[in-house]
Structure formats: structure tokens, C-alpha cells
Write an enzyme that holds these catalytic residues in place. Structure first.
Site, PDB file in Angstrom:
ATOM      1  N   ASP A 245      -0.718 -10.317  12.724  1.00 55.10           N
ATOM      2  CA  ASP A 245      -1.164 -10.576  11.488  1.00 55.10           C
ATOM      3  C   ASP A 245      -0.899 -11.926  11.160  1.00 55.10           C
ATOM      4  O   ASP A 245      -0.564 -12.876  12.035  1.00 55.10           O
ATOM      5  CB  ASP A 245      -0.676  -9.637  10.540  1.00 55.10           C
ATOM      6  CG  ASP A 245       1.092  -9.796  10.206  1.00 55.10           C
ATOM      7  OD1 ASP A 245       1.518 -10.774  10.914  1.00 55.10           O
ATOM      8  OD2 ASP A 245       1.656  -8.901   9.274  1.00 55.10           O
ATOM      9  N   SER A 246      -1.437 -12.431   9.925  1.00 60.38           N
ATOM     10  CA  SER A 246      -1.599 -13.934   9.934  1.00 60.38           C
ATOM     11  C   SER A 246      -0.577 -14.320   9.166  1.00 60.38           C
ATOM     12  O   SER A 246      -0.227 -15.692   8.975  1.00 60.38           O
ATOM     13  CB  SER A 246      -2.870 -13.948   8.737  1.00 60.38           C
ATOM     14  OG  SER A 246      -2.331 -13.550   7.379  1.00 60.38           O
ATOM     15  N   GLY A 247       0.356 -13.445   8.541  1.00 61.56           N
ATOM     16  CA  GLY A 247       1.617 -13.933   7.732  1.00 61.56           C
ATOM     17  C   GLY A 247       1.558 -13.705   6.247  1.00 61.56           C
ATOM     18  O   GLY A 247       2.540 -13.914   5.725  1.00 61.56           O
ATOM     19  N   GLY A 248       0.288 -13.856   6.091  1.00 60.01           N
ATOM     20  CA  GLY A 248      -0.061 -14.102   4.462  1.00 60.01           C
ATOM     21  C   GLY A 248       0.490 -12.950   3.701  1.00 60.01           C
ATOM     22  O   GLY A 248       1.200 -13.108   2.615  1.00 60.01           O
TER      23      GLY A 248
ATOM     24  N   ASP B  85      -4.592 -15.585   5.052  1.00 61.16           N
ATOM     25  CA  ASP B  85      -5.165 -15.135   3.704  1.00 61.16           C
ATOM     26  C   ASP B  85      -4.094 -15.246   2.770  1.00 61.16           C
ATOM     27  O   ASP B  85      -3.213 -15.463   2.879  1.00 61.16           O
ATOM     28  CB  ASP B  85      -5.808 -13.834   4.013  1.00 61.16           C
ATOM     29  CG  ASP B  85      -4.827 -12.900   4.143  1.00 61.16           C
ATOM     30  OD1 ASP B  85      -3.844 -12.989   4.673  1.00 61.16           O
ATOM     31  OD2 ASP B  85      -4.926 -11.776   3.689  1.00 61.16           O
TER      32      ASP B  85
ATOM     33  N   ASP C 222      -3.241   0.053  10.712  1.00 59.61           N
ATOM     34  CA  ASP C 222      -1.840  -0.015  11.279  1.00 59.61           C
ATOM     35  C   ASP C 222      -0.797   0.184  10.016  1.00 59.61           C
ATOM     36  O   ASP C 222      -1.364   0.100   8.908  1.00 59.61           O
ATOM     37  CB  ASP C 222      -1.599  -1.800  11.494  1.00 59.61           C
ATOM     38  CG  ASP C 222      -1.183  -2.521  10.330  1.00 59.61           C
ATOM     39  OD1 ASP C 222      -2.247  -2.877   9.544  1.00 59.61           O
ATOM     40  OD2 ASP C 222      -0.186  -2.692   9.812  1.00 59.61           O
TER      41      ASP C 222
ATOM     42  N   CYS D 164       3.738  20.193  20.915  1.00 61.83           N
ATOM     43  CA  CYS D 164       3.773  18.729  21.014  1.00 61.83           C
ATOM     44  C   CYS D 164       4.256  17.933  21.990  1.00 61.83           C
ATOM     45  O   CYS D 164       5.354  18.650  22.718  1.00 61.83           O
ATOM     46  CB  CYS D 164       4.474  18.343  19.748  1.00 61.83           C
ATOM     47  SG  CYS D 164       4.665  16.599  19.633  1.00 61.83           S
TER      48      CYS D 164
ATOM     49  N   CYS E 192       5.685  15.270  22.640  1.00 60.23           N
ATOM     50  CA  CYS E 192       6.557  14.274  22.645  1.00 60.23           C
ATOM     51  C   CYS E 192       7.753  14.514  22.957  1.00 60.23           C
ATOM     52  O   CYS E 192       8.264  15.616  23.351  1.00 60.23           O
ATOM     53  CB  CYS E 192       6.564  13.746  21.060  1.00 60.23           C
ATOM     54  SG  CYS E 192       7.796  14.757  20.223  1.00 60.23           S
TER      55      CYS E 192
ATOM     56  N   CYS F 250       9.957  17.184  20.965  1.00 55.54           N
ATOM     57  CA  CYS F 250       9.571  18.225  21.225  1.00 55.54           C
ATOM     58  C   CYS F 250       9.665  19.019  22.323  1.00 55.54           C
ATOM     59  O   CYS F 250       9.771  20.226  22.720  1.00 55.54           O
ATOM     60  CB  CYS F 250       8.027  18.673  20.618  1.00 55.54           C
ATOM     61  SG  CYS F 250       7.991  18.194  18.773  1.00 55.54           S
TER      62      CYS F 250
ATOM     63  N   HIS G 214       8.074  11.326  17.786  1.00 58.02           N
ATOM     64  CA  HIS G 214       7.210  12.522  17.399  1.00 58.02           C
ATOM     65  C   HIS G 214       6.106  12.112  16.379  1.00 58.02           C
ATOM     66  O   HIS G 214       5.025  12.393  16.543  1.00 58.02           O
ATOM     67  CB  HIS G 214       7.963  13.524  16.620  1.00 58.02           C
ATOM     68  CG  HIS G 214       7.383  14.555  16.083  1.00 58.02           C
ATOM     69  ND1 HIS G 214       6.600  15.713  16.602  1.00 58.02           N
ATOM     70  CD2 HIS G 214       6.648  14.797  14.686  1.00 58.02           C
ATOM     71  CE1 HIS G 214       5.956  16.379  15.938  1.00 58.02           C
ATOM     72  NE2 HIS G 214       5.996  15.956  14.801  1.00 58.02           N
TER      73      HIS G 214
END
Lengths: 348, 348
Positions: free
Chosen positions: B62-65, B116, B237, B275, B277, B280, B306
Site C-alpha cells: 500500500d502507499s503508507g497514506g 494518497d 484486503d 474444511c 485447513c 480442521c 482456518h
């Protein structure tokens, strides 16, 4: 063999696949901790400790005696057993030889251990050591009598502190009983390495013709184990490699490195060249240093994988040297190369 | 696609093999955090972020903004950039569009994001939203101008808060620039779901013929993402699935379970039948409940595996439904079955 310690039915920060990967063949779990939380009856209802924690190789449970002495509050020891308060919530509990065996049978480990009364040799008088030893012998017989599971081995514990005559007497008393293996208790504590050697040099000759495994409880630094193997010990356990790992101390053939040291922040190399562990295969010293500085959870798992791999590999090389008839040369080289030898007490 | 968040160059409690296993195809790392610790120059010297953290699939920084606004102290924003104090040690730093791009090029992610100035729509006046938007547009052009790496994509960020005319104006301004993808910022915050929908219904129609990916930053609950996909969003995200996992909240099709609830202490079943994972596959609800009660490190890894598996599987099923032309039916069924829909803000 060295047994990593899974205090609460987990070797801290690792899962069973990690344990396989570091080379663990057997682990230890703590009866005292599992009795208090989540409870042995619960683990029995859930199919036993192996299923509960997802670990299918052997497990040894200790007797609970050591933690009662080292962790519990307000304990009173009498002829029949020990009354103590939980370190978790202050609730009152009682352990006897019969109760310890009942708990361990419910947990369902492959190896159970007879209930004992350990004492710290340096901090105890001869009379205290002797009284605890005599009690441990009586409790050993009661543990054997109480043990029912035929699919579970039972080990007895030799006590006797640092007094040669008491240690010899305890060795003879415990070895005379029908245990499947013999634990050497009351060491790996506040004694010096020389005192530990002297105690082992009393115990082991008395067991010279005894085929049962000899397990020195609580020892975990490579050099200490090497020395004990040289004196005839087969089996060890300790939280030490994992505990120091979680503090950022990584074991390497040159001794150890403290990953918090500033010089590792830019080090692109692995903690140990050629090490097969998850940390050394994938990551640099710089990354591990960053994870520890950022207090990231992954740091604990990676460092623990390394130290347990190092420890278990060291034991594997001891076995190879013994099989090849080259143990003494191996031991001299290991001492010369200063493998980690911190004699720090580290028990769960 | 949903991107798990690796704030400090690690998705908390997981290693790259775990990320592969949960189905992650791309992760996000935070420019602000990595700039402050361990430093972007250090990561560059160590071969870039992929090598540093041992993750070979795509990474977006990301930009850090956002972190400058949400984490840093005493920040002052001017025409040229932002001066702020580190939340770690109080040291003073300055980020400009050029500096953010320089840092992101040093980190070497596959996708960088233009610098931004986000604002919280509800907590800001129209004038504040408009000023930040205008600044974001100028900084977008400067970010593009500063960006040199031809092996790294650059995304721009649409701002404009909840004002339809500002949101439309920002969409047109950012879409007119030569970015490789378009982020939708300033949402997944203190707005209501209806307000978020209204904002998306301004943005997306203006991008109808635009082939570039649309990334709604910070959204991570399955129902929120489903709703945003329905409105034309491609990429997300959030730290949410992992953060709630570390608190003992496990996502299941019926909504969620709090593993601390007493009824799970004896539950032999997995958190979610079928599941795939790590949690599970190998362990019961009772074991996970025990690990959380004992505050064992393994609890965080298993629960995170999970929730990320659940989230990434949910997104995979959305993609399958879109490909099969059955998205609307899938969405109705998902809403009826109450997949987790907590609209909680959860950004690193």
C-alpha cells in the site's frame, strides 16, 4: 534420545507436522498441567492425548511430582500424598501415587512415570533428601500396584540427591521393582556438573547389567547431555532448547547466537549453513532478527524449529557415533567446538 | 481475490507454506510499517521483500497514506506531503508521493500504490474530503511521474468520501491517469453498508468500459465482499479474518463461533466439517478451546489458517459462480446461510 516438552499438550509454537520435521520421535507431556487444564477425564473422553493433540508417535507423561514441588502453592506432603493449590486458580487438589497413575492412564501416554517427591539437592538437608527418598520408594511400589493399563509402560524414579549412599540405596530400591524403565530424578537442578557426574557415577554402575532405559529427567543442553550419555544415560527431556529459542537464542556449532544482536539485522545468511530446519531453509538471520524486533508470532515457531532440529540432530549424531564405535572422538570434537552447554535449569 | 495482510512482512502467525496451504495467491504488505522497521533500504539490500519473507507469489504494497492517518502521531499534511512521528519510537519522518514510490520500489512488490490522503468520511466535513481528494489527485500524478520500475505495476487511489459528486470527480480524475489498476479508498471505515453501496454505485458505472482491476481497500468480511463483488469490485484486503481468529472467533457457514464458549470444551468435532485447513484436518474444537484457554502460541496459527482458508475459499466460490453465470443465486444462498458479515473496520 531427547524428548521435546509439550507442557499443555502442545510443544510451544509447533504443530505435529513441525515436530515430525524437527525429528522428534517421542515427546513429554506434563501430568500436572493437563490434570489442571483441560483435565484428564476430558482428554480421556476425547480419545486420549495422542488424538487430542494430533501426535501419533510415542508420548511420555511425567508423574506430576516435579511440578507440584516447583509450581504449586501451599503444598503439604504427608505419608499418603501431596495436597496443593493450583498455580492457575488457587483451587485445592490432592495427588497420591494412585491418583497420579489414574490420571496418566486417562491421558493414555505410551509411558507413564511413578509418582515421586523430588527435592532440590543443594537447598535440602540430608534428612530432607532421605525422607523424600524413602517416601518415593513407598510411592513407587504403590504406583506399580495401581497401574492397570497393559498398553502403557511404567517408569520408576530414582532419587537420593547428591549423597552417594542415598543415591545408591535409591538406585537399588527402584531397580528391584518391575518398572519398564528407570528415571534419574532430582538432578538437572541446582547441582554443579561435577556433582551431577558424581551422582551418575553412583547410579549407572549399579545398573550395568540392567537392560532398561535410563532417563535423566530435565536435562537439555547438548554438552550436558553428551556428558550424561558418556556416563551411561539414554533419554532426556527439557524445555531448554525451546525456551531459549523463544528468547531469541539460536544454537549453532560455535555455541549460540543472540538474534537481537545488532550485527544480525543485515545478515543475509541462514542461522546455520546446511541446517535442514524450516528457519534455515527459507529465511535469513536478518529476517529472524526483524521478526523478533517486531514481536511477530512467527519468530517463536521458526526459532523453536531450529533449536529442536539442532538438539535432535546432535542426539542422532551421538547415536551414530556410538553405533560406529567412535563416541569418544565425537565427544572430544563436540567439546572442542563448543556446542551449546548452558547448564541452565529449565523445567516446565 | 482477497489479499491476506502481512503487515510486518509476515501474515501474523503464518509462514509462506501456510499461506500456500490456505490458498493465498497474493498478499499485501504495509509500506508504512516496513519503512519504519526494518527499513526499505535494508529490505532492498537483502534482495527485496519476496526474498526477505520467503514468499514467491505476488505482493502488493500500500502507499503508507492510510497508516500515516490512522497510526502516526502529530502528523501535518501540506501541499507537498506529510510529516509525522513514528508510532514505534516518536521519531519524525516525512512521506511525499516521490518518497512513497521510492520506498515501494526498494521493497520491490509486484504492485505499488500511489500515495494518497485518506479521510474518514463520517468524521470529516465536505470541505475536508474535497481538499484531501484534490491533494490525492495531485499526488497521483506525482506518483506516476516518480515511478521507474517497469517490473512493478502501479495502482491509483480514488477518494471522494461519501459525496456522490466528489466520488464521481475522483473516479474520473484517477481513471484518466495511466495506472495499472484502480483502488477505491476511504471506504471500509465508518460508513454504513448502504453508504458504501451508494459510493460503489457512483464509482463502478464510470469504470464500466475500463478493463483495469478495481480494488476496494480494507474490506474483509465475506458478506461485505460479496456485496461489493455484486457491485463490480475485483480485489480486497483486510486484517479482519486473521485478527478475529487470534481472538478465538472462527468463521463457519452458519456465521461464526467463539471458541471460548464453554460448550466447545468437550466438542470432539472439527470447527467445520470438510474444511481442508490445518486446524480442521487434525484437531477438534475441544483442542482449540484448550489451546486458547492455555494461551498457547499454536492457537493463533491454527485459527488464522482456518479463517483465511474460509475467506479465500469463499472468494474462489464467488469466482466459480461468476464463471458459471450463477452469481446471483450463489449470493442469495450465501446471504440466507448467513456467512460472516461483521462490518467491523479492521486495518493494520
Amino acid at each position: 534420545m531427547f524428548m521435546p516438552v509439550g507442557t499443555n499438550a502442545t510443544v510451544k509454537a509447533l504443530d505435529p507436522d513441525d515436530l515430525d520435521e524437527v525429528g522428534a520421535q517421542i515427546i513429554l507431556a506434563n501430568t500436572y498441567h493437563l490434570y489442571l487444564r483441560p483435565g484428564h477425564d476430558r482428554i480421556r473422553r476425547l480419545g486420549g492425548l495422542h488424538r487430542f493433540m494430533g501426535w501419533q508417535r510415542p508420548i511420555l507423561t511425567d508423574s506430576g511430582g516435579f511440578q507440584v514441588v516447583s509450581l504449586a502453592d501451599l503444598r503439604t506432603v504427608d505419608h499418603d500424598g501431596v495436597t496443593f493449590r493450583s498455580h492457575l486458580d488457587g483451587s485445592t487438589h490432592r495427588l497420591t501415587p494412585e491418583r497420579s497413575i489414574e490420571i496418566q492412564e486417562a491421558l493414555g501416554a505410551d509411558v507413564a512415570v511413578a509418582f515421586d517427591q523430588p527435592v532440590r539437592p543443594h537447598a535440602s538437608t540430608r534428612a530432607e533428601v532421605e525422607e523424600a527418598m524413602t517416601r518415593t520408594h513407598a510411592w513407587a511400589e504403590r504406583s506399580l500396584e495401581a497401574h492397570r493399563r497393559t498398553d502403557q509402560a511404567l517408569f520408576g524414579i530414582i532419587q537420593g540427591g547428591l549423597e552417594p549412599d542415598l543415591r545408591a540405596s535409591s538406585t537399588q530400591a527402584i531397580a528391584a521393582l518391575a518398572f519398564d524403565g528407570l528415571c534419574i530424578g532430582g538432578l538437572a537442578g541446582d547441582e554443579t556438573p561435577a556433582q551431577r557426574r558424581a551422582a551418575l557415577d553412583v547410579v549407572v554402575p549399579l545398573l550395568a547389567s540392567d537392560p532398561r532405559p535410563r532417563y535423566l529427567m530435565g536435562l537439555g543442553s547438548p554438552l550436558d547431555m553428551l556428558d550424561a550419555v558418556d556416563r551411561g544415560v539414554d533419554l532426556f527431556d527439557s524445555v531448554l532448547p525451546a525456551r531459549v529459542a523463544r528468547n531469541g537464542t539460536l544454537w549453532v556449532p560455535g555455541g549460540k547466537i543472540n538474534i537481537h544482536n545488532a550485527r544480525f539485522a543485515d545478515d543475509p545468511g541462514p542461522v546455520l549453513d546446511g541446517c535442514p530446519c524450516r528457519l534455515c531453509r527459507h529465511f535469513s538471520r536478518a529476517y529472524l532478527a526483524h521478526l523478533f524486533r517486531a514481536r511477530e508470532l512467527l519468530s517463536y515457531r521458526l526459532a523453536t524449529c531450529h533449536n529442536l532440529t539442532f538438539t535432535l540432530d546432535f542426539m542422532a549424531r551421538i547415536r551414530q557415533a556410538i553405533a560406529a564405535g567412535s563416541f569418544q572422538g565425537f565427544a572430544r570434537a563436540a567439546v572442542a567446538h563448543a556446542v551449546p552447554g548452558a547448564a541452565t535449569r529449565a523445567s516446565a
